[in-house]
Design an enzyme around this catalytic site. Structure first.
Site, PDB file in Angstrom:
ATOM      1  N   GLY A 166       0.806  -1.208   0.000  1.00 52.95           N
ATOM      2  CA  GLY A 166       0.000   0.000   0.000  1.00 52.95           C
ATOM      3  C   GLY A 166       0.840   1.259   0.000  1.00 52.95           C
ATOM      4  N   HIS A 186       4.396   2.201  -7.944  1.00 58.07           N
ATOM      5  CA  HIS A 186       3.456   1.071  -7.934  1.00 58.07           C
ATOM      6  C   HIS A 186       2.578   1.079  -9.191  1.00 58.07           C
ATOM      7  CE1 HIS A 186       4.132   1.557  -3.486  1.00 58.07           C
ATOM      8  NE2 HIS A 186       4.292   0.260  -3.615  1.00 58.07           N
ATOM      9  N   SER A 207       9.891   5.593  -3.356  1.00 57.46           N
ATOM     10  CA  SER A 207       9.719   4.642  -2.265  1.00 57.46           C
ATOM     11  C   SER A 207       8.852   5.289  -1.189  1.00 57.46           C
ATOM     12  CB  SER A 207      11.096   4.315  -1.664  1.00 57.46           C
ATOM     13  OG  SER A 207      10.931   3.720  -0.391  1.00 57.46           O
TER      14      SER A 207
END
Ligand code: PAF
Length: 282
Positions: free
Chosen positions: A31, A37, A187
């Site tokens: 998440g 992502h 990140s």
């Protein structure tokens, strides 16, 4: 997009897709999604018909003094981002669903050797936690393919080894690292940096680039390149855990004739532990 929290529901949905002859691609995440992502979902598109993402902050992969309790959790934003990215199913289990007897007593999956070098040396048990949860998630989703980012190069290598060793019928797809404009790899842990540290953080990428340039030029003094990397990071205020030139295929020591190399580093800056790497083919 369906949002499911139980193993039984995910299995039922995946079974329907499989029976209809659809290819399922899986993107496991913890998440707090960012553009990095989304690039994993983007990479997934080329490989299947239905996309499943999991959001699970896995307690087993955090050490006792690590940031499990404070790891950023943003489920509503994650849901929005996955919807926009065209994800079909978001699996958001709680800890008891994945570890019914608690993480301490769970059956474990370990890839010996690869899990105890580099980051594994500084985060004992971390990769065992990763391979255990990824194996569980693969058994739940039973995807045809799964996507992992190259930013976590050691993780990607270990997952590939696990899949081969355990004969798991899952194709592993590597997605390139996504960077901010100044080179810092995206990140969730970049959020731990102060403004001043964030301004210094791209030095990690520059230092890797300098090493990659020397390797591309054919240099074989790997130990010298590693020393330079450590010194450069320390002079920028980092506390490096390691800076290593390895064979990309299996992270073992690079030989003079190794053609596919990877330079990997992990370094602490303030509260954050940043990792990054660059591959070199020559
Ligand atoms: O890379 C991550 O976010 C995690 O290690 C993973 C693969 C989702 C397992 O918890």
């Amino acid at each position: 997009m369906r949002i499911l929290t139980t193993i039984a529901e995910v299995r039922a949905q995946a079974r329907l897709w499989r029976r209809a002859g659809r290819r399922i691609v899986f993107v496991p995440t913890m998440g707090n999604l960012h553009a990095g992502h989304l690039s994993l979902i983007e990479a997934a598109r080329a490989h299947g018909d239905h996309f499943i993402a999991s959001i699970f902050v896995n307690p087993m992969q955090f050490g006792p003094n690590e940031d499990f309790a404070h790891y950023p959790r943003t489920p509503q934003r994650d849901e929005q981002m996955l919807r926009q990215a065209g994800c079909d199913l978001m699996f958001m289990p709680d800890v008891a669903e994945i570890y019914p007897h608690g993480p301490q007593r769970a059956a474990r999956v370990e890839v010996p050797g690869l899990s105890s070098i580099l980051c594994g040396e500084f985060r004992p048990g971390h990769f065992e936690g990763v391979t255990t949860v990824v194996a569980k998630l693969f058994h739940i989703v039973q995807p045809d393919a799964a996507v992992f980012g190259e930013k976590d190069f050691q993780q990607l290598t270990i997952i590939r080894r696990m899949v081969t060793e355990l004969c798991m019928p899952v194709e592993i797809i590597a997605a390139p690292t996504v960077r901010d404009a100044d080179g810092l790899a995206m990140s969730s842990r970049n959020q731990y940096l102060t403004a001043e540290e964030r301004a210094r953080a791209p030095a990690i990428h520059r230092t890797l680039q300098a090493a990659a340039l020397r390797l591309s030029a054919g240099e074989q003094d790997y130990a010298g390149i590693e020393r330079c990397g450590i010194e450069a990071l320390a002079s920028e205020g980092f506390r490096p855990d390691y800076f290593a030139v390895r064979r990309a295929e299996d992270l073992q020591a690079a030989q003079p004739d190794t053609r596919h190399l990877v330079v990997l580093t992990a370094a602490r800056l303030g509260k954050a532990r940043l990792i990054d790497n660059l591959q070199v083919r020559r």
